[in-house]
Design a protein around this motif. Structure first.
Motif, short mmCIF file in Angstrom:
data_model
loop_
_atom_site.label_atom_id
_atom_site.label_comp_id
_atom_site.label_asym_id
_atom_site.label_seq_id
_atom_site.Cartn_x
_atom_site.Cartn_y
_atom_site.Cartn_z
N ILE A 100 -7.32 11.27 1.43
CA ILE A 100 -6.10 10.76 0.81
C ILE A 100 -4.86 11.54 1.24
O ILE A 100 -3.77 10.96 1.42
N TYR A 121 -0.69 3.10 -10.51
CA TYR A 121 -1.72 3.62 -9.61
C TYR A 121 -2.65 4.59 -10.35
O TYR A 121 -3.89 4.53 -10.20
N TYR A 153 -9.61 5.12 -3.07
CA TYR A 153 -8.58 6.04 -2.60
C TYR A 153 -9.14 7.45 -2.45
O TYR A 153 -9.05 8.05 -1.38
N TRP A 174 0.83 -1.20 0.00
CA TRP A 174 0.00 0.00 0.00
C TRP A 174 0.87 1.26 0.00
O TRP A 174 1.83 1.37 0.75
N TYR A 175 0.52 2.19 -0.86
CA TYR A 175 1.16 3.52 -0.97
C TYR A 175 2.62 3.45 -1.40
O TYR A 175 3.35 4.44 -1.29
#
Length: 251
Positions: A187, A166, A182, A153-154
């Motif tokens: 965010i 992404y 998202y 994630w991220y």
């Protein structure tokens, strides 16, 4: 503000929305898919004799599934609001589950308490994930199982190729007229936290396997395509560039 306080504040604000996501999972065939996947890896035997710790339970998804199958379930989360949502979501099962507010990196249980430890989408969000793996090993009984479902994630914040993928996910979701998982959240706050926690910038699950091996977990393995068994079509569209993996270890 300390990082752990930022994390707690963020998830307190997300509790209601995240709870709605779990309610959706419980109301669809994902409930059965997840249950089957968990049981495939959990220790064998009568569920009533198997003690399971759900770490970072959030709104209670794993705890509810496992209690419904008859396991002895203890569920912990650092965020009080998440535990409130979890109890509500559990309904009649709430009394069968032991709920505790607790840090996944500093568990307050004696050693060798549980037959299994399970977790989903938690380790990436921790300040000291290696300490969490160490604690989970400590509270497991000999030959106990650890199941950790997570993703990179991220990681797009630190990798240009991941960033491009992404962005493609965001376009795909828009074209399919699906909810964007998202952009429908805060965010900016989440990315700020992701820049501070260590695992956002590390290639996983290689790190996880190396870490649990060093801690002494036996028979470590990774299922890189577990997402194919448990994700909905909406999740596949939202997270195509960030597939979920499963890390399994044994004490």
């Amino acid at each position: 503000m300390e990082l752990i306080d930022k994390i707690e504040a963020y998830w307190t604000g997300r509790a209601e929305g995240y709870s709605e996501v779990n309610q959706g999972e419980l109301a669809t065939d994902q409930k059965q898919k997840w249950t089957e996947n968990l049981k495939k890896h959990l220790p064998k035997g009568e569920p009533k004799n198997i003690k399971i710790l759900d770490v970072g339970t959030g709104p209670g998804f794993f705890a509810i599934l496992l209690a419904g199958e008859g396991y002895q379930v203890t569920a912990v989360d650092y965020t009080e609001e998440m535990l409130k949502e979890a109890r509500k979501n559990a309904g009649a099962l709430a009394e069968q589950i032991i709920w505790k507010q607790m840090d996944a990196q500093k568990l307050e249980f004696p050693g060798a308490t549980f037959d299994a430890v399970v977790s989903r989408n938690l380790t990436w969000n921790l300040e000291k994930p290696e300490k969490a793996y160490e604690e989970w090993m400590r509270v497991l009984k000999p030959e106990g199982k650890m199941l950790n479902y997570d993703a990179n994630w991220y990681h797009y914040l630190f990798d240009q190729e991941k960033r491009r993928a992404y962005e493609e996910d965001r376009k795909r979701v828009e074209s399919l007229q699906m909810e964007d998982h998202y952009t429908c959240t805060d965010i900016d706050s989440m990315e700020e936290i992701a820049r501070e926690v260590p695992l956002s910038r590390i290639a996983r699950p290689q790190w996880d396997i190396e870490t649990i091996k060093a801690l002494g977990y036996k028979a470590p393995l990774v299922e890189n395509e577990v997402w194919k068994e448990v994700w909905s079509q909406e999740e596949r569209a939202n997270y195509h560039s960030t597939p979920m993996f499963l890390v399994v270890g044994e004490k």
